[in-house]
Design a protein around this motif. Structure first.
Motif, mmCIF file in Angstrom:
data_model
loop_
_atom_site.group_PDB
_atom_site.id
_atom_site.type_symbol
_atom_site.label_atom_id
_atom_site.label_comp_id
_atom_site.label_asym_id
_atom_site.label_seq_id
_atom_site.Cartn_x
_atom_site.Cartn_y
_atom_site.Cartn_z
ATOM 1 N N PRO A 141 -20.670 57.317 -11.782
ATOM 2 C CA PRO A 141 -21.786 56.380 -11.985
ATOM 3 C C PRO A 141 -21.600 55.427 -13.167
ATOM 4 C CG PRO A 141 -22.601 58.607 -11.618
ATOM 5 C CD PRO A 141 -21.137 58.717 -11.847
ATOM 6 N N ALA A 142 -20.544 55.640 -13.962
ATOM 7 C CA ALA A 142 -20.319 54.770 -15.112
ATOM 8 C C ALA A 142 -19.815 53.385 -14.707
ATOM 9 C CB ALA A 142 -19.331 55.416 -16.088
ATOM 10 N N TRP A 143 -19.683 53.130 -13.404
ATOM 11 C CA TRP A 143 -19.325 51.775 -12.976
ATOM 12 C C TRP A 143 -20.339 50.770 -13.511
ATOM 13 C CZ3 TRP A 143 -22.813 48.836 -10.454
ATOM 14 C CH2 TRP A 143 -23.878 49.477 -9.804
ATOM 15 N N SER A 144 -21.621 51.204 -13.645
ATOM 16 C CA SER A 144 -22.645 50.282 -14.140
ATOM 17 C C SER A 144 -22.421 49.946 -15.611
ATOM 18 C CB SER A 144 -24.045 50.872 -13.937
ATOM 19 O OG SER A 144 -24.191 52.088 -14.655
ATOM 20 N N LEU A 145 -21.853 50.894 -16.379
ATOM 21 C CA LEU A 145 -21.498 50.595 -17.759
ATOM 22 C C LEU A 145 -20.371 49.575 -17.816
ATOM 23 C CD1 LEU A 145 -21.577 54.038 -19.619
ATOM 24 C CD2 LEU A 145 -23.239 52.184 -19.723
ATOM 25 N N SER A 146 -19.481 49.640 -16.832
ATOM 26 C CA SER A 146 -18.401 48.662 -16.761
ATOM 27 C C SER A 146 -18.965 47.263 -16.534
ATOM 28 C CB SER A 146 -17.434 49.030 -15.630
ATOM 29 O OG SER A 146 -16.346 48.144 -15.568
ATOM 30 N N VAL A 147 -19.976 47.164 -15.676
ATOM 31 C CA VAL A 147 -20.640 45.874 -15.448
ATOM 32 C C VAL A 147 -21.353 45.409 -16.711
ATOM 33 C CG1 VAL A 147 -22.435 44.695 -14.110
ATOM 34 C CG2 VAL A 147 -20.897 46.314 -12.981
ATOM 35 N N THR A 207 -19.201 45.784 -7.099
ATOM 36 C CA THR A 207 -19.493 46.522 -8.331
ATOM 37 C C THR A 207 -18.948 45.785 -9.553
ATOM 38 O OG1 THR A 207 -17.483 47.845 -7.981
ATOM 39 C CG2 THR A 207 -19.583 48.784 -7.222
ATOM 40 N N THR A 208 -18.820 44.482 -9.464
ATOM 41 C CA THR A 208 -18.393 43.662 -10.598
ATOM 42 C C THR A 208 -19.546 42.752 -11.017
ATOM 43 O OG1 THR A 208 -17.419 42.078 -9.050
ATOM 44 C CG2 THR A 208 -15.949 43.714 -10.001
ATOM 45 N N LEU A 209 -19.403 42.135 -12.175
ATOM 46 C CA LEU A 209 -20.492 41.357 -12.755
ATOM 47 C C LEU A 209 -21.046 40.272 -11.836
ATOM 48 C CD1 LEU A 209 -22.314 40.637 -15.145
ATOM 49 C CD2 LEU A 209 -20.420 39.285 -16.077
ATOM 50 N N PRO A 210 -20.230 39.472 -11.138
ATOM 51 C CA PRO A 210 -20.803 38.406 -10.300
ATOM 52 C C PRO A 210 -21.810 38.906 -9.276
ATOM 53 C CG PRO A 210 -18.456 38.054 -10.573
ATOM 54 C CD PRO A 210 -18.756 39.395 -11.162
ATOM 55 N N ALA A 211 -21.627 40.131 -8.792
ATOM 56 C CA ALA A 211 -22.539 40.668 -7.782
ATOM 57 C C ALA A 211 -23.921 40.969 -8.344
ATOM 58 C CB ALA A 211 -21.948 41.943 -7.165
ATOM 59 N N PHE A 212 -24.057 41.019 -9.666
ATOM 60 C CA PHE A 212 -25.331 41.373 -10.278
ATOM 61 C C PHE A 212 -25.886 40.249 -11.155
ATOM 62 C CE2 PHE A 212 -22.923 45.241 -9.521
ATOM 63 C CZ PHE A 212 -23.811 45.955 -8.730
ATOM 64 N N LEU A 213 -25.332 39.061 -11.014
ATOM 65 C CA LEU A 213 -25.807 37.942 -11.833
ATOM 66 C C LEU A 213 -27.269 37.628 -11.567
ATOM 67 C CD1 LEU A 213 -22.860 35.367 -11.912
ATOM 68 C CD2 LEU A 213 -23.787 36.731 -13.807
ATOM 69 N N LEU A 214 -27.749 37.864 -10.341
ATOM 70 C CA LEU A 214 -29.158 37.607 -10.049
ATOM 71 C C LEU A 214 -30.048 38.465 -10.936
ATOM 72 C CD1 LEU A 214 -31.465 36.368 -8.416
ATOM 73 C CD2 LEU A 214 -31.147 38.195 -6.734
ATOM 74 N N TRP A 215 -29.725 39.748 -11.070
ATOM 75 C CA TRP A 215 -30.564 40.651 -11.855
ATOM 76 C C TRP A 215 -30.537 40.279 -13.331
ATOM 77 C CZ3 TRP A 215 -28.658 45.916 -9.446
ATOM 78 C CH2 TRP A 215 -28.970 45.919 -8.081
ATOM 79 N N PHE A 216 -29.332 40.034 -13.852
ATOM 80 C CA PHE A 216 -29.231 39.630 -15.253
ATOM 81 C C PHE A 216 -29.950 38.300 -15.482
ATOM 82 C CE2 PHE A 216 -25.427 42.451 -15.211
ATOM 83 C CZ PHE A 216 -25.766 43.243 -16.301
ATOM 84 N N SER A 217 -29.817 37.370 -14.548
ATOM 85 C CA SER A 217 -30.421 36.044 -14.707
ATOM 86 C C SER A 217 -31.939 36.114 -14.724
ATOM 87 C CB SER A 217 -29.954 35.106 -13.584
ATOM 88 O OG SER A 217 -28.563 34.889 -13.658
#
Length: 257
Positions: A141-147, A207-217
């Motif tokens: 589950p630490a993949w999210s820490l990688s992001v 599971t990389t940063l671009p896939a979660f840019l919506l949430w961060f944005s």
């Protein structure tokens, strides 16, 4: 009500965000426990357990808000953000010591694949979301820490570019510049995730940063609005309504979940 002259925003501590982190932790813990005991399948509460992964979303929203807000404050005339060195040190101390300790102890007992092998540097360096060879090794589950770590690196560079683009603009135009840019980032993230969802490599790309840019944005956009409306709470209708009807807001949130 007559509007008062805008004042420079500040960087207060948002203590109640600790309770939001607690909700995210409980959701993620319950989500993984439900998976390992099979409660995600067949029970009346299975669908609810399967959706508790929303805790990751909440974590990314919180990070976007809290980490970007000092930059938003600076762009709107407030004090400057932390120097890059101080920022990097705080981010490293926030995550790495506890993560390294947990990774090492769990590798000793009950045992984790890859921690003491040739790929140890990828796991200890929070790079596991960048390769299918590593993503299931160590603490999965630490993949999210990688992001999160990738976001930590990107954020100062993004803020610096945005600050340079906003030079010479007045306060309202700097506000619009931030919101429009973050909307574009969110749209890109959503499009990237929709596109990669149908690819054979989605397990990695998703599971990389671009896939979660919506949430961060979204979190970053709320930070911009928070800085903009700081000190104007009595004048802004939505703020007054939320303050008076917090119970209804929580009820609506639970209903949506």
């Amino acid at each position: 009500v007559t509007a008062s002259a805008p004042t420079a925003p500040t960087n207060p501590r948002f203590a109640y965000f600790d309770s939001l982190r607690a909700l995210a932790v409980i959701a993620i813990l319950a989500h993984h426990i439900a998976y390992y005991v099979g409660a995600q399948y067949g029970a009346w509460y299975s669908d609810f357990c399967a959706r508790l992964g929303v805790g990751v979303t909440l974590f990314f929203l919180i990070s976007g808000f809290l980490l970007y807000r000092p930059y938003a404050v600076s762009m709107l005339g407030g004090p400057p953000p932390l120097r890059a060195g101080v920022y990097a040190r705080r981010r490293a101390l926030r995550i790495l010591p506890a993560y390294w300790l947990a990774l090492t102890l769990l590798a000793v007992w009950p045992g984790l694949e890859g921690v003491f092998g040739s790929e140890w540097w990828a796991l200890y360096g929070l790079l596991q979301s960048f390769s299918l060879k590593w993503i299931f090794k160590g603490i999965t589950p630490a993949w999210s820490l990688s992001v999160e770590a990738a976001f930590y690196v990107m954020l100062p560079l993004f803020a610096l570019a945005l600050a340079r683009a906003g030079r010479g603009l007045d306060r309202e135009r700097r506000l619009r510049l931030q919101l429009v840019t973050l909307a574009c980032f969110g749209a890109f993230g959503l499009g990237y995730r929709a596109f990669t969802f149908h690819q054979r490599s989605f397990l990695l790309l998703g599971t990389t940063l671009p896939a979660f840019l919506l949430w961060f944005s979204v979190g970053m956009s709320v930070a911009v609005l928070s800085a903009w409306h700081e000190g104007r709470e009595r004048e802004w209708g939505p703020t007054r309504w939320i303050a008076r009807n917090s119970g209804w807001c929580w009820t609506l949130a639970m209903g949506v979940l």
